[in-house]
Design an enzyme around this catalytic site. Structure first.
Site, short mmCIF file in Angstrom:
data_model
loop_
_atom_site.label_atom_id
_atom_site.label_comp_id
_atom_site.label_asym_id
_atom_site.label_seq_id
_atom_site.Cartn_x
_atom_site.Cartn_y
_atom_site.Cartn_z
N GLN A 120 -25.87 1.46 -8.03
CA GLN A 120 -24.69 2.15 -7.52
C GLN A 120 -23.99 1.29 -6.49
OE1 GLN A 120 -21.89 3.92 -6.44
NE2 GLN A 120 -22.98 5.79 -7.02
N ARG B 11 -21.75 2.02 -4.29
CA ARG B 11 -21.58 2.66 -2.98
C ARG B 11 -22.94 3.01 -2.41
NH1 ARG B 11 -17.14 5.08 -0.60
NH2 ARG B 11 -17.58 6.60 1.02
N GLY C 167 -20.81 26.79 -6.71
CA GLY C 167 -21.42 26.12 -7.85
C GLY C 167 -20.80 24.75 -8.08
N LEU D 39 -18.45 22.62 -10.00
CA LEU D 39 -17.31 22.84 -10.87
C LEU D 39 -17.03 21.64 -11.77
CD1 LEU D 39 -14.86 24.55 -8.35
CD2 LEU D 39 -16.53 25.60 -9.89
N GLY E 10 -20.91 10.50 -9.98
CA GLY E 10 -21.16 11.80 -9.36
C GLY E 10 -22.40 11.87 -8.49
N GLU E 11 -22.87 10.72 -7.99
CA GLU E 11 -24.10 10.75 -7.20
C GLU E 11 -23.93 11.58 -5.93
OE1 GLU E 11 -27.15 7.72 -4.85
OE2 GLU E 11 -26.06 6.99 -6.60
N ASN F 97 -15.74 5.08 -7.97
CA ASN F 97 -15.66 4.97 -6.52
C ASN F 97 -14.23 4.76 -6.06
OD1 ASN F 97 -18.31 5.33 -5.69
ND2 ASN F 97 -18.88 3.22 -6.07
#
Length: 300
Positions: free
Chosen positions: A54, A56, A75, A77, A97-98, A132
């Site tokens: 990753q 970032r 939740g 989305l 989406g980490e 990112n």
């Protein structure tokens, strides 16, 4: 997998995988795809692991806590993008989406919606870099470094990046110039003590670090820095009150963009107060003049 540098190409499958099918799937889509190898799924959070490469590395703890509160009440989305783990296990590696995944763990969620994509290591890195740039609150230096990685690793040009990321070519070019600044100046930009505007004014200045220190200590504005750089770039005995203001990097880049758009030479001449000036468009024949009038008049 070969380590050789790939041939130059447009932003390819990695970008498509990132941008496609991002909206939450319908119930019918979930039913149709829950048992498929790829597509929208819901996975137990313990089957999802981070990408070890990753780009970032830093995640602000306070921002994660705020996101965790939101996920707890509303939740998840937006699904993560994952790929089957290359070791053949039943795990999935995060492609994009980490930050949501980390916040979901803080919120003690047990499962997450995902979009499964089969990507190579190279495609996965490309998507992670683009994700990112497009979705995180990167500072100017981090964004410029991501541009550089995409260009060096995948052979993308500034024009390809600008088009794919919906940014102007001058934005890409001006940010990448910041990577020529001394390390200390770049560090102050990362810390938020200098803005991108301050940093652009210091590019190619031999005493950039000294000027930047004055900015940090005295809270100088971008205009103050530009004026200071101009004064220091010419010996006092050669200064003339009537001398025209020098063009900064942004002005030159804007000239280039307008010239390319109009296919005519464009010169932007700032006034002495830096608040006013002139735009001069040069045409080579009457056909060009006619096209310019049509463009400025908004008719064909």
């Amino acid at each position: 997998m070969s380590d050789s540098k790939p041939a130059k190409r447009g932003l390819g499958r990695g970008l498509s995988a990132l941008m496609a099918d991002i909206e939450a799937p319908s119930l019918d889509d979930r039913r149709a795809e829950d048992n498929s190898e790829t597509g929208h799924r819901t996975l137990p959070i313990e089957q999802i692991v981070a990408n070890p490469d990753q780009p970032r590395r830093a995640f602000d703890p306070e921002a994660l806590r705020e996101l965790a509160d939101s996920l707890r009440s509303r939740g998840v989305l937006q699904p993560l993008i994952v790929r089957p783990h290359p070791d053949g296990s039943d795990l999935y590696q995060i492609v994009a989406g980490e930050r949501r995944w980390r916040a979901a763990q803080m919120a003690q969620l047990h499962e997450m919606p995902v979009i499964i994509r089969t990507l190579t290591d190279t495609e996965m890195l490309e998507v992670a870099l683009i994700e990112n740039i497009q979705r995180a609150d990167l500072n100017a230096i981090e964004e410029a470094a991501s541009f550089r990685q995409l260009m060096d690793r995948f052979g993308h040009t500034q024009e390809q990046l600008a088009e794919a990321l919906n940014k102007s070519r001058s934005h890409v070019a001006n940010l990448m110039r910041l990577l020529n600044l001394p390390d200390q100046v770049q560090a102050w930009v990362k810390e938020g003590r200098l803005t991108a505007g301050h940093a652009r004014a210091l590019v190619n200045q031999p005493n950039a670090t000294q000027i930047a220190r004055r900015v940090v200590e005295k809270g100088l504005s971008v205009r103050d820095v530009e004026a200071l750089v101009r004064r220091q770039s010419e010996p006092s005995q050669q200064r003339k009150p009537s001398r025209k203001a020098e063009k900064d990097a942004d002005t030159r880049a804007l000239e280039s963009d307008l010239s390319a758009q109009l296919k005519m030479r464009v010169a932007i001449n700032p006034g002495g107060d830096l608040q006013s000036g002139q735009i001069v468009i040069s045409y080579s024949d009457l056909d060009q003049l006619d096209k310019l009038c049509q463009t400025l008049g908004g008719y064909r």
